[in-house]
Design an enzyme around this catalytic site. Sequence first.
Site, PDB file in Angstrom:
ATOM      1  N   HIS A 149       0.586  15.338  52.528  1.00 43.20           N
ATOM      2  CA  HIS A 149       1.521  15.628  51.125  1.00 43.20           C
ATOM      3  C   HIS A 149       2.744  14.846  51.143  1.00 43.20           C
ATOM      4  CE1 HIS A 149       3.728  17.980  48.712  1.00 43.20           C
ATOM      5  NE2 HIS A 149       2.615  18.361  48.151  1.00 43.20           N
ATOM      6  N   GLU A 206      -1.802  13.072  43.952  1.00 45.12           N
ATOM      7  CA  GLU A 206      -0.511  13.772  43.584  1.00 45.12           C
ATOM      8  C   GLU A 206       0.549  12.534  43.263  1.00 45.12           C
ATOM      9  OE1 GLU A 206      -0.403  18.302  44.660  1.00 45.12           O
ATOM     10  OE2 GLU A 206       0.188  16.864  46.366  1.00 45.12           O
TER      11      GLU A 206
HETATM   12  P1  PGA Z   1       3.971  21.240  42.108  1.00 40.89           P
HETATM   13  O1  PGA Z   1       3.686  21.069  43.474  1.00 40.89           O
HETATM   14  O2  PGA Z   1       3.030  21.831  41.147  1.00 40.89           O
HETATM   15  O3  PGA Z   1       5.392  22.187  42.130  1.00 40.89           O
HETATM   16  O4  PGA Z   1       4.693  19.922  41.211  1.00 40.89           O
HETATM   17  C1  PGA Z   1       2.475  20.205  43.777  1.00 40.89           C
HETATM   18  C2  PGA Z   1       2.339  19.854  45.188  1.00 40.89           C
HETATM   19  O5  PGA Z   1       3.499  19.817  45.971  1.00 40.89           O
HETATM   20  O6  PGA Z   1       1.178  19.981  45.774  1.00 40.89           O
END
Ligand code: PGA
Length: 252
Positions: free
Chosen positions: A94, A164
Site C-alpha cells: 500500500h 491506487e
Molecule cells: P481512500 O483510501 O478511499 O480514503 O482514498 C484508499 C486506500 O488507501 O486504499
Amino acid sequence: MKKIFAANWKLHKTPQETREFFKVFLPQVRGLEAELLFFPSASSWEATAESLGNSENCKWGAQNIWYQGQGAFTGENSALVLSGMGAGFALVGHSERRQLFAEPAPWMKQKVAYLQSLQLVPVLCIGETLQERDSHQTKAVVEGQLREGLADADLSRRIIVAYEPVWAIGTGQVARPDQVAEVHRFLYSLLKGMGAQNFALLYGGSVKPDHASDLLALPHVDGFLVGGASLEPVSFLGICEKAEASSRAIRD
Ligand code: PGA
C-alpha cells in the site's frame, strides 16, 4: 467475474467498533452478488474473524504482513497467524507502507510469494505520485511496481492488483474515468502478457458512492479498494450495491 469491493480500514476502529459495523452491515449484504473484503488493523483481526464467521460473500485479510511467519521482527504481523485465523487475503505495498514507512520495493515480491505459499491471496497495491504523473511516468512506474511485486509469484494462482494513484488516496480527488481506463487497460495487457491466469484489477483512491457506477462500467475495472468511504456501513453499502446494478445491466 463477481465484482470485488475491498475495505481498507487503515488505523481506524476498535474491536468493539468493528463488531458494531458488522452487526449493521452484514444483514444488508446477505445475498449480494459481489465479493466483499475487509482489511482491519491487526487489533481487530479477531473481532472481524468472529463477526464474519463463514459468511459466503464477506472475507477478510491483513493490511500488511512480514514474509516470515515468526522470529525477531518486532512490530510486524504474521501471515502464518493470519492464515490460522481463517483470513484469505493481505494487502502488499500500500502506498502508505511504501511512503510513510519506507518499505523498499524488493520486499514486495517476497511478501507476495510468502502469502501464496500459505494459500493466501495477495492484493498488490501500485500507483504513481502526482509528480510522476505530471512527468508522464505513470505507465513506467506502475509497470515497474507490477513486475517487481510479481517477480516471484506463481501466476497460475489468484492475484489481485489494486491501482491506487497516490495523489487520489485520501484526497477526495478521484481519478477521472479516462485516466482509470487507460491504466487498467495497460495493466490488463501486461498481466496477460506475463501469463497471469486468475487476476482481478481494482481501482482505489477517494472512491465514493457517487462515482462508483461510472468507474465500474469501465472495462477491466473489477472493483474497488476503498478507504474513507468504507468506514461507515451506509457509504460502503452505497458502493457495494452498485455491483448489483452493474451486473444487472450486463445481464439484461
Ligand atoms: P481512500 O483510501 O478511499 O480514503 O482514498 C484508499 C486506500 O488507501 O486504499
